[in-house]
Design an enzyme around this catalytic site. Structure first.
Site, PDB file in Angstrom:
ATOM      1  CE  LYS A  71       5.189  -7.055 -41.739  1.00  0.00           C
ATOM      2  NZ  LYS A  71       3.786  -7.075 -41.379  1.00  0.00           N
ATOM      3  CG  HIS A 186       0.172  -8.771 -16.037  1.00  0.00           C
ATOM      4  ND1 HIS A 186      -0.191  -8.315 -14.794  1.00  0.00           N
ATOM      5  CD2 HIS A 186       0.622 -10.021 -15.843  1.00  0.00           C
ATOM      6  CE1 HIS A 186       0.057  -9.244 -13.891  1.00  0.00           C
ATOM      7  NE2 HIS A 186       0.553 -10.299 -14.504  1.00  0.00           N
ATOM      8  CG  HIS A 221       2.377   0.145 -14.509  1.00  0.00           C
ATOM      9  ND1 HIS A 221       2.391  -1.235 -14.478  1.00  0.00           N
ATOM     10  CD2 HIS A 221       1.690   0.464 -15.664  1.00  0.00           C
ATOM     11  CE1 HIS A 221       1.753  -1.728 -15.539  1.00  0.00           C
ATOM     12  NE2 HIS A 221       1.324  -0.721 -16.274  1.00  0.00           N
ATOM     13  CE  LYS A 254       2.428   1.282  -1.400  1.00  0.00           C
ATOM     14  NZ  LYS A 254       1.527   2.266  -1.968  1.00  0.00           N
ATOM     15  CG  HIS A 260       0.523  -7.674  -8.723  1.00  0.00           C
ATOM     16  ND1 HIS A 260      -0.722  -7.815  -9.278  1.00  0.00           N
ATOM     17  CD2 HIS A 260       1.379  -7.404  -9.743  1.00  0.00           C
ATOM     18  CE1 HIS A 260      -0.629  -7.646 -10.583  1.00  0.00           C
ATOM     19  NE2 HIS A 260       0.631  -7.396 -10.902  1.00  0.00           N
ATOM     20  NE  ARG A 269       4.366 -10.837 -14.085  1.00  0.00           N
ATOM     21  CZ  ARG A 269       3.822  -9.634 -14.189  1.00  0.00           C
ATOM     22  NH1 ARG A 269       3.747  -9.061 -15.370  1.00  0.00           N
ATOM     23  NH2 ARG A 269       3.344  -9.002 -13.137  1.00  0.00           N
ATOM     24  CG  ASP A 311       8.657  -4.201 -12.298  1.00  0.00           C
ATOM     25  OD1 ASP A 311       8.936  -4.584 -13.443  1.00  0.00           O
ATOM     26  OD2 ASP A 311       7.740  -3.394 -12.053  1.00  0.00           O
TER      27      ASP A 311
HETATM   28  C1  LIG Z   1       4.901  -4.838 -13.490  1.00  0.00           C
HETATM   29  C2  LIG Z   1       4.153  -4.096 -12.422  1.00  0.00           C
HETATM   30  O1  LIG Z   1       3.633  -3.058 -12.689  1.00  0.00           O
HETATM   31  S1  LIG Z   1       4.024  -4.813 -10.911  1.00  0.00           S
HETATM   32  C3  LIG Z   1       3.848  -3.466  -9.782  1.00  0.00           C
HETATM   33  C4  LIG Z   1       5.115  -2.666  -9.685  1.00  0.00           C
HETATM   34  N1  LIG Z   1       5.023  -1.659  -8.639  1.00  0.00           N
HETATM   35  C5  LIG Z   1       5.740  -1.722  -7.493  1.00  0.00           C
HETATM   36  O2  LIG Z   1       6.527  -2.629  -7.266  1.00  0.00           O
HETATM   37  C6  LIG Z   1       5.569  -0.569  -6.535  1.00  0.00           C
HETATM   38  C7  LIG Z   1       5.415  -1.061  -5.096  1.00  0.00           C
HETATM   39  N2  LIG Z   1       4.144  -1.706  -4.918  1.00  0.00           N
HETATM   40  C8  LIG Z   1       3.017  -0.983  -4.727  1.00  0.00           C
HETATM   41  O3  LIG Z   1       3.037   0.254  -4.650  1.00  0.00           O
HETATM   42  C9  LIG Z   1       1.685  -1.711  -4.617  1.00  0.00           C
HETATM   43  O4  LIG Z   1       1.890  -3.011  -4.117  1.00  0.00           O
HETATM   44  C10 LIG Z   1       0.952  -1.789  -5.975  1.00  0.00           C
HETATM   45  C11 LIG Z   1       0.846  -0.400  -6.613  1.00  0.00           C
HETATM   46  C12 LIG Z   1       1.686  -2.696  -6.949  1.00  0.00           C
HETATM   47  C13 LIG Z   1      -0.422  -2.365  -5.722  1.00  0.00           C
HETATM   48  O5  LIG Z   1      -1.109  -1.447  -4.951  1.00  0.00           O
HETATM   49  P1  LIG Z   1      -2.436  -1.856  -4.130  1.00  0.00           P
HETATM   50  O6  LIG Z   1      -3.304  -2.692  -4.991  1.00  0.00           O
HETATM   51  O7  LIG Z   1      -2.994  -0.610  -3.595  1.00  0.00           O
HETATM   52  O8  LIG Z   1      -1.810  -2.771  -2.992  1.00  0.00           O
HETATM   53  P2  LIG Z   1      -2.553  -3.571  -1.832  1.00  0.00           P
HETATM   54  O9  LIG Z   1      -4.010  -3.219  -1.797  1.00  0.00           O
HETATM   55  O10 LIG Z   1      -2.178  -4.999  -1.986  1.00  0.00           O
HETATM   56  O11 LIG Z   1      -1.860  -2.977  -0.521  1.00  0.00           O
HETATM   57  C14 LIG Z   1      -2.143  -3.523   0.725  1.00  0.00           C
HETATM   58  C15 LIG Z   1      -1.292  -2.860   1.770  1.00  0.00           C
HETATM   59  O12 LIG Z   1       0.071  -3.227   1.575  1.00  0.00           O
HETATM   60  C16 LIG Z   1       0.873  -2.065   1.466  1.00  0.00           C
HETATM   61  N3  LIG Z   1       1.837  -2.285   0.435  1.00  0.00           N
HETATM   62  C17 LIG Z   1       1.570  -2.762  -0.795  1.00  0.00           C
HETATM   63  N4  LIG Z   1       2.726  -2.818  -1.500  1.00  0.00           N
HETATM   64  C18 LIG Z   1       3.698  -2.362  -0.694  1.00  0.00           C
HETATM   65  C19 LIG Z   1       5.068  -2.181  -0.867  1.00  0.00           C
HETATM   66  N5  LIG Z   1       5.670  -2.450  -2.024  1.00  0.00           N
HETATM   67  N6  LIG Z   1       5.785  -1.700   0.169  1.00  0.00           N
HETATM   68  C20 LIG Z   1       5.196  -1.411   1.337  1.00  0.00           C
HETATM   69  N7  LIG Z   1       3.893  -1.571   1.544  1.00  0.00           N
HETATM   70  C21 LIG Z   1       3.142  -2.026   0.538  1.00  0.00           C
HETATM   71  C22 LIG Z   1      -0.089  -0.979   1.035  1.00  0.00           C
HETATM   72  O13 LIG Z   1       0.396   0.312   1.387  1.00  0.00           O
HETATM   73  C23 LIG Z   1      -1.335  -1.352   1.765  1.00  0.00           C
HETATM   74  O14 LIG Z   1      -1.208  -0.923   3.114  1.00  0.00           O
HETATM   75  P3  LIG Z   1      -2.424  -0.132   3.835  1.00  0.00           P
HETATM   76  O15 LIG Z   1      -3.582  -1.114   3.774  1.00  0.00           O
HETATM   77  O16 LIG Z   1      -1.879   0.133   5.189  1.00  0.00           O
HETATM   78  O17 LIG Z   1      -2.642   1.087   2.990  1.00  0.00           O
HETATM   79  O1  LIG Z   2      -1.117  -6.032 -13.673  1.00  0.00           O
HETATM   80  C1  LIG Z   2      -0.675  -5.023 -13.087  1.00  0.00           C
HETATM   81  O2  LIG Z   2      -1.381  -4.252 -12.405  1.00  0.00           O
HETATM   82  C2  LIG Z   2       0.762  -4.684 -13.163  1.00  0.00           C
HETATM   83  C3  LIG Z   2       1.612  -5.755 -13.744  1.00  0.00           C
HETATM   84  O3  LIG Z   2       2.026  -6.675 -13.093  1.00  0.00           O
HETATM   85  C4  LIG Z   2       1.898  -5.693 -15.175  1.00  0.00           C
HETATM   86  O4  LIG Z   2       1.389  -4.821 -15.886  1.00  0.00           O
HETATM   87  O5  LIG Z   2       2.681  -6.544 -15.663  1.00  0.00           O
END
Ligand SMILES: CC(=O)SCCNC(=O)CCNC(=O)[C@H](O)C(C)(C)COP(=O)(O)OP(=O)(O)OC[C@H]1O[C@@H](n2cnc3c(N)ncnc32)[C@H](O)[C@@H]1OP(=O)(O)O
Ligand SMILES: O=C([O-])CC(=O)C(=O)O
Length: 374
Positions: A71, A186, A221, A254, A260, A269, A311
């Site tokens: 399909k 997810h 994301h 960042k 995460h 993963r 990622d």
């Molecule tokens: C498939 C997906 O969508 S998976 C996510 C993909 N996104 C990324 O890879 C982008 C980079 N990562 C990020 O921005 C974050 O880790 C997110 C958006 C995924 C999660 O955000 P949050 O839930 O706010 O993260 P969390 O609460 O664990 O952060 C804790 C601390 O670590 C820091 N931190 C988290 N991720 C990162 C990073 N990738 N690089 C540097 N510092 C980071 C935050 O700034 C925070 O510091 P602070 O307390 O001084 O502000």
């Molecule tokens: O669950 C999340 O916040 C982001 C993620 O890893 C996904 O969408 O695969």
């Protein structure tokens, strides 16, 4: 007064609904789809089995899978007016914008009028999304109007054949299969939540998916796989990567592909896609990108206790398969459409409009000043 804790808390830790589709990080790191562990699915399943599981609730029998794949194969063709729209989107558009427009246009041409037919709309999107992105990409970059109905039996191989004009190797097809499984679902991530909010207004499924695509696009994301590639490509070798990452951490930048919102120890993963990235590196003779990626992983853990999310190693894996960086996040869409649409159906099955409240932080009540007196 603005409550920074509330404003910046991103609803973290708050339960916003129920789902039977997925568990994320219940043991700090685990991931299951409808009860099946991601490691087992990635090792043993075809993406189409996972897609069937998410849309129908159970894994298919052999006959059901054969019929389902047949399909999907029959639904790969693009309507003429969708091709025309794609041909008018500029070459320098972001492919995620192309996906968004492609999905939206499909909703105009094949509008979902009847929710009981949702699976037909879902199957169509799973089948046709690879055609949408490849048709636009090849038309605008290579000046060709590709044939979107290939002989390939799987979504992943179909995508690679359209992109590269030749059938992929067994290894490449296998990696695409695993990648599509890993990205499929997810729980209440940002894009899925967007889709559920839209579904809760009883809107159509293409609107839900169009909104979800826009949400996935951002670098915090789904866009992180592309952003991670842009970063690692700039490193000459592992030592250079170490220098640069240390400087970025110093500046509090960042680092894309790390961290995460839910997982606290690791993203399950990562270990899977990392293994495939290593295999691909050996296959294509890479001695830079994979070691650079491994060094980034070591430094981030050593310095910040931050781990790679899904990622990070997807970036090198896709690159080794000759996929242009800008097409990385659209592949995520090709996969996650299965999760998004399963959530749309789940929301519809037990719906109440999603409408939280806000704490008001604006000015106190005041009287209107006539324009001449301002
Ligand atoms: C498939 C997906 O969508 S998976 C996510 C993909 N996104 C990324 O890879 C982008 C980079 N990562 C990020 O921005 C974050 O880790 C997110 C958006 C995924 C999660 O955000 P949050 O839930 O706010 O993260 P969390 O609460 O664990 O952060 C804790 C601390 O670590 C820091 N931190 C988290 N991720 C990162 C990073 N990738 N690089 C540097 N510092 C980071 C935050 O700034 C925070 O510091 P602070 O307390 O001084 O502000
Ligand atoms: O669950 C999340 O916040 C982001 C993620 O890893 C996904 O969408 O695969």
């Amino acid at each position: 007064m603005v409550d920074k804790a509330l404003g910046g808390a991103g609803l973290r830790g708050q339960v916003a609904g129920q789902t039977a589709l997925c568990t994320v990080g219940q043991t700090g790191s685990g991931l299951t789809y409808c009860g099946y562990d991601i490691s087992e699915l990635a090792e043993k399943a075809q993406f189409e089995e996972v897609s069937y599981l998410l849309s129908r609730g159970e894994l298919p029998t052999e006959t059901e899978l054969r019929d389902y794949k047949a399909k999907l194969k029959s639904l790969r063709g693009l309507p003429a007016s969708l091709k025309t729209v794609l041909e008018h989107i500029p070459k320098d558009a972001h492919p995620m914008d192309v996906m968004r427009t492609g999905c939206s246009m499909l909703g105009n041409l094949e509008t979902e009028h009847d929710f009981s037919q949702a699976n037909d709309a879902i199957d169509r999107m799973v089948a046709v999304f690879p055609s949408i992105i490849c048709y636009w990409y090849r038309f605008t970059h290579d000046g060709v109007r590709i044939e979107t109905e290939t002989a390939d039996d799987s979504v992943g191989a179909h995508f690679l054949t359209m992109l590269h004009d030749k059938a992929p190797s067994e290894l490449f097809a296998q990696v695409m299969n695993v990648s599509l499984i890993l990205y499929a679902e997810h729980e209440f991530n940002a894009s899925t939540f967007t889709g559920r909010v839209c579904a809760s207004t009883l809107s159509d499924i293409h609107s839900c998916v169009t909104g979800a695509i826009g949400t996935l696009r951002g670098p915090l994301h789904g866009g992180a796989n592309e952003a991670a590639m842009d970063m690692i490509e700039g490193f000459k070798d592992a030592d250079h990567a170490e220098q640069e990452i240390m400087a970025m951490l110093e500046r509090k930048d960042k680092i894309m592909g790390f961290g995460h919102a839910i997982y606290r120890e690791s993203d399950p993963r990562n270990v899977i896609i990392k293994k495939w990235s290593e295999k691909l590196a050996a296959e294509v003779g890479d001695d830079v990108l994979y070691p650079v990626s491994v060094r980034c992983e070591e430094i981030m853990w050593r310095e910040k206790k931050l781990f790679c999310n899904a990622d990070f190693f997807h970036a090198s894996a896709y690159h080794f398969m000759g996929i242009p960086t800008k097409l990385f996040t659209p592949i995520f869409v090709m996969s996650r459409v299965t999760g998004w649409t399963a959530h749309v159906k789940e929301q519809r099955a037990n719906n109440r409009i999603i409408r939280p409240s806000a704490d008001y932080t604006g000015p106190a009540a005041r009287s209107y000043t006539p324009i001449t007196a301002r």
